[in-house]
Design a protein around this motif. Sequence first.
Motif, PDB file in Angstrom:
ATOM      1  N   TYR A 189       0.930  -1.210   0.038  1.00  0.00           N
ATOM      2  CA  TYR A 189      -0.085   0.010  -0.017  1.00  0.00           C
ATOM      3  C   TYR A 189       0.858   1.298  -0.082  1.00  0.00           C
ATOM      4  N   SER A 190       2.072   1.108  -0.551  1.00  0.00           N
ATOM      5  CA  SER A 190       2.999   2.367  -0.693  1.00  0.00           C
ATOM      6  C   SER A 190       2.556   3.419  -1.771  1.00  0.00           C
ATOM      7  N   PRO A 191       2.373   4.535  -1.400  1.00  0.00           N
ATOM      8  CA  PRO A 191       1.591   5.523  -2.233  1.00  0.00           C
ATOM      9  C   PRO A 191       2.186   5.725  -3.644  1.00  0.00           C
ATOM     10  N   LEU A 192       1.594   5.848  -4.413  1.00  0.00           N
ATOM     11  CA  LEU A 192       2.170   6.013  -5.963  1.00  0.00           C
ATOM     12  C   LEU A 192       1.862   7.504  -6.320  1.00  0.00           C
ATOM     13  N   THR A 193       0.929   8.156  -5.538  1.00  0.00           N
ATOM     14  CA  THR A 193       0.642   9.697  -6.152  1.00  0.00           C
ATOM     15  C   THR A 193       0.733  10.508  -4.864  1.00  0.00           C
ATOM     16  N   SER A 194       0.897  11.762  -4.837  1.00  0.00           N
ATOM     17  CA  SER A 194       1.147  12.706  -4.109  1.00  0.00           C
ATOM     18  C   SER A 194      -0.135  12.721  -2.941  1.00  0.00           C
ATOM     19  N   GLN A 195      -1.463  12.499  -3.864  1.00  0.00           N
ATOM     20  CA  GLN A 195      -2.550  12.381  -2.927  1.00  0.00           C
ATOM     21  C   GLN A 195      -2.684  11.338  -2.142  1.00  0.00           C
ATOM     22  N   GLU A 196      -2.013  10.309  -2.400  1.00  0.00           N
ATOM     23  CA  GLU A 196      -2.138   9.418  -1.409  1.00  0.00           C
ATOM     24  C   GLU A 196      -1.393   9.416  -0.097  1.00  0.00           C
ATOM     25  N   LEU A 197      -0.188  10.357  -0.324  1.00  0.00           N
ATOM     26  CA  LEU A 197       0.448  10.381   0.952  1.00  0.00           C
ATOM     27  C   LEU A 197      -0.053  10.698   2.261  1.00  0.00           C
ATOM     28  N   PRO A 246      10.771  12.437  13.057  1.00  0.00           N
ATOM     29  CA  PRO A 246      10.828  11.207  13.570  1.00  0.00           C
ATOM     30  C   PRO A 246      10.913  10.119  12.581  1.00  0.00           C
ATOM     31  N   SER A 247      10.961   8.909  12.853  1.00  0.00           N
ATOM     32  CA  SER A 247      10.813   7.625  11.839  1.00  0.00           C
ATOM     33  C   SER A 247       9.281   7.543  11.497  1.00  0.00           C
ATOM     34  N   GLY A 248       9.131   7.173  10.386  1.00  0.00           N
ATOM     35  CA  GLY A 248       7.923   6.962   9.778  1.00  0.00           C
ATOM     36  C   GLY A 248       7.024   8.059   9.690  1.00  0.00           C
ATOM     37  N   SER A 249       7.511   9.393   9.487  1.00  0.00           N
ATOM     38  CA  SER A 249       6.884  10.521   9.039  1.00  0.00           C
ATOM     39  C   SER A 249       6.463  10.795   7.720  1.00  0.00           C
ATOM     40  N   SER A 250       6.924   9.772   6.832  1.00  0.00           N
ATOM     41  CA  SER A 250       6.836  10.051   5.318  1.00  0.00           C
ATOM     42  C   SER A 250       7.788  11.094   4.715  1.00  0.00           C
ATOM     43  N   LYS A 251       8.954  11.184   5.145  1.00  0.00           N
ATOM     44  CA  LYS A 251      10.219  11.997   4.722  1.00  0.00           C
ATOM     45  C   LYS A 251      10.431  11.254   3.082  1.00  0.00           C
ATOM     46  N   SER A 252      11.093  10.256   3.392  1.00  0.00           N
ATOM     47  CA  SER A 252      11.567   9.710   1.984  1.00  0.00           C
ATOM     48  C   SER A 252      10.423   9.197   0.946  1.00  0.00           C
ATOM     49  N   THR A 253       9.282   8.764   1.490  1.00  0.00           N
ATOM     50  CA  THR A 253       8.343   8.300   0.686  1.00  0.00           C
ATOM     51  C   THR A 253       7.771   9.754   0.012  1.00  0.00           C
ATOM     52  N   THR A 254       7.566  10.672   0.659  1.00  0.00           N
ATOM     53  CA  THR A 254       7.299  12.134   0.079  1.00  0.00           C
ATOM     54  C   THR A 254       8.113  12.433  -1.316  1.00  0.00           C
ATOM     55  N   VAL A 255       9.465  12.527  -0.887  1.00  0.00           N
ATOM     56  CA  VAL A 255      10.360  12.643  -1.952  1.00  0.00           C
ATOM     57  C   VAL A 255      10.360  11.791  -3.097  1.00  0.00           C
ATOM     58  N   LYS A 256      10.400  10.333  -2.645  1.00  0.00           N
ATOM     59  CA  LYS A 256      10.198   9.573  -4.250  1.00  0.00           C
ATOM     60  C   LYS A 256       8.881   9.730  -4.888  1.00  0.00           C
ATOM     61  N   VAL A 257       7.704   9.833  -4.147  1.00  0.00           N
ATOM     62  CA  VAL A 257       6.523  10.085  -5.070  1.00  0.00           C
ATOM     63  C   VAL A 257       6.650  11.511  -5.764  1.00  0.00           C
ATOM     64  N   LEU A 258       7.310  12.430  -5.144  1.00  0.00           N
ATOM     65  CA  LEU A 258       7.065  13.881  -5.863  1.00  0.00           C
ATOM     66  C   LEU A 258       8.275  13.806  -7.025  1.00  0.00           C
ATOM     67  N   ALA A 259       9.326  13.065  -6.921  1.00  0.00           N
ATOM     68  CA  ALA A 259      10.394  12.972  -7.885  1.00  0.00           C
ATOM     69  C   ALA A 259       9.921  12.338  -9.122  1.00  0.00           C
ATOM     70  N   ASN A 260       9.120  11.242  -9.028  1.00  0.00           N
ATOM     71  CA  ASN A 260       8.396  10.657 -10.232  1.00  0.00           C
ATOM     72  C   ASN A 260       7.376  11.583 -10.951  1.00  0.00           C
ATOM     73  N   GLU A 261       6.565  12.496  -9.951  1.00  0.00           N
ATOM     74  CA  GLU A 261       5.571  13.297 -10.469  1.00  0.00           C
ATOM     75  C   GLU A 261       6.137  14.703 -11.327  1.00  0.00           C
ATOM     76  N   LEU A 262       7.585  15.073 -10.707  1.00  0.00           N
ATOM     77  CA  LEU A 262       7.971  16.153 -11.087  1.00  0.00           C
ATOM     78  C   LEU A 262       8.951  16.240 -12.184  1.00  0.00           C
ATOM     79  N   ILE A 263       9.552  15.018 -12.273  1.00  0.00           N
ATOM     80  CA  ILE A 263      10.614  14.813 -13.329  1.00  0.00           C
ATOM     81  C   ILE A 263       9.927  14.195 -14.692  1.00  0.00           C
TER      82      ILE A 263
END
Length: 572
Positions: free
Chosen positions: A11-19, A52-69
């Motif tokens: 259930y890892s988010p694929l779009t920024s709306q799912e973050l 803190p751990s599990g606050s969606s830091k890296s997940t946010t960057v990865k999703v946004l990178a896929n959307e913005l590039i």
Amino acid sequence: MNTNEQWCDKYSPLTSQELCLHPRKLKDVKKLLSDVINRENKQCRLIALTGPSGSSKSTTVKVLANELIKEKQIDSDIKFNSFINESENNDEKWIEYLDTIISTIPQPQQFSEFLQSCKYRIGSSLSVIIIEELPNVFHTETLKNFRQALSEWVYTSEEVELPPLVLCLTEVELDDTRRDYFNIENNLSLDTLLGREFLNSGKNSGKIEVIKFNPIAKTYAKKVMGSIIKQEQQSLNKLNKKQIDEFSNKIIETGDIRSIISNLQMWSKLQSINKAPNLMDDMFLRENQITLFHAIGKIIFSSSKYQNLQNEELSDYYSIESVIKNYSNNELLTLSILENYQIYNDLNYDIKIASDIVENLSLNDIMNNLDEGKEIGMRGTRSNLRKVGDTKHKTPMIKFPRQFKMMKEFNRTKNEIRNYQRWCNELRENFQTLNLVDGYYVPEIFNSFKYKYKYGRSKYDYNRLGGKFRKIFAQDTIPIEENEEEIGTELDQFQEDIQKRKMMNENTKEEEVLSEEIEDSEDDEFNDSLDGRQFDNLISQTQNKANNEEESDFEILDDPELDLLLSQRNKK
């Protein structure tokens, strides 16, 4: 259907709306990353996301990178070394550093080699470079090379195009009650990882941008949980809605979205084999380790989490209990309470309450070796502040105890006297003598009103060995101990002498012999006793300083203070 698949991945988010993130925080990160990707912000070279751990830091960057590039990944024929995460081969628009052991490259140099390999991820090959897994920064050389590599990247000319670099750091405070300052060994934060000098310089110049993440809010965690529960009805079919809701409401308290999803999956598996644990089991419900400032806030103001309880004493009990379970440095916490209890209602309460708080903190120190004794200061403080009632004044910032600054100044003074003893005094005098004579009597005489008046030196200010005494104030930042010299401070005459003598004596056999420190009693290092040798040293030190002065009418032996000391020495 893969029943062994982890729900965090499934259930890892694929779009920024799912973050699972506050919209305002998402907007801030997206705006900054977009500006860097599109070269609208050429200054920023490093984006640091902390929290803190599990606050969606890296997940946010990865999703946004896929959307913005928009451009596709580089040709699959071009292969990068094994530092690169394998996910880049799946047409992802991001590259993640992995601390992989490679035999051909020494470990301290692996990170710099990784950054070098990423420099040309621009244009049609544009990717966001993510640093979440760190090299072994607890190794001195590796940490030095890590900082050097980042510094070179950050201070590369703005005209040179580089891919966006994002550091995702989970800040952790380790249990080390005997420390006298904070460094990377006991407090992994952005300050200790990058070094305060480099970090502040980068932030002030706009080359480093920092965004702080908070634990996931309950509202967003509930939304994600509800979506997963709907899709996993088959796994949860043995439980009724009340049980699921009760468990869900408990585990979202951690604020760690990965932990929440993983605990839900484990709980569902255990209940399927009739081994479901109690809903209040600490295995699932333990909170993330809280920070020092959060612990202080829970003690002084109680926790808003338990404000809905009718009984104030019960509310305070649970608030303090959460601190005891999730913060372990009791000595530091006691010092912090002593520094901050007066901010409650801006100290507008009876002095008897303040006296009782200090008394409880004193008992806490006395009984600190007992588990029950460690609670006296916390519970006594909260109990007494509850008598004040609701606060009516604006709450000042929580301060970090100045004890750590005092220890830093103590060590700085001690090291300077030791270095002077080793390089300039050649171990002829012990520590106590130099501390008393050159650290007190010499500057006291030279800076006295009579001395300045007699020799016409109203502007002359003679420093003391160990540096000037400075006032120490509590601040709202954690004191970081670094090896670098303080920037912007001028060397005094003692420090200049130490540096000159050290340069003259380096790489000599005599230096190796003299490098052995004489053994002094630690309890007597700042003893104020004075013997005959100290008078001899005082005379020799002042005569040497006088001979180096430009004015010819400088007669050091005419000084009445020195005459008095000399007569006392002769009587002995």
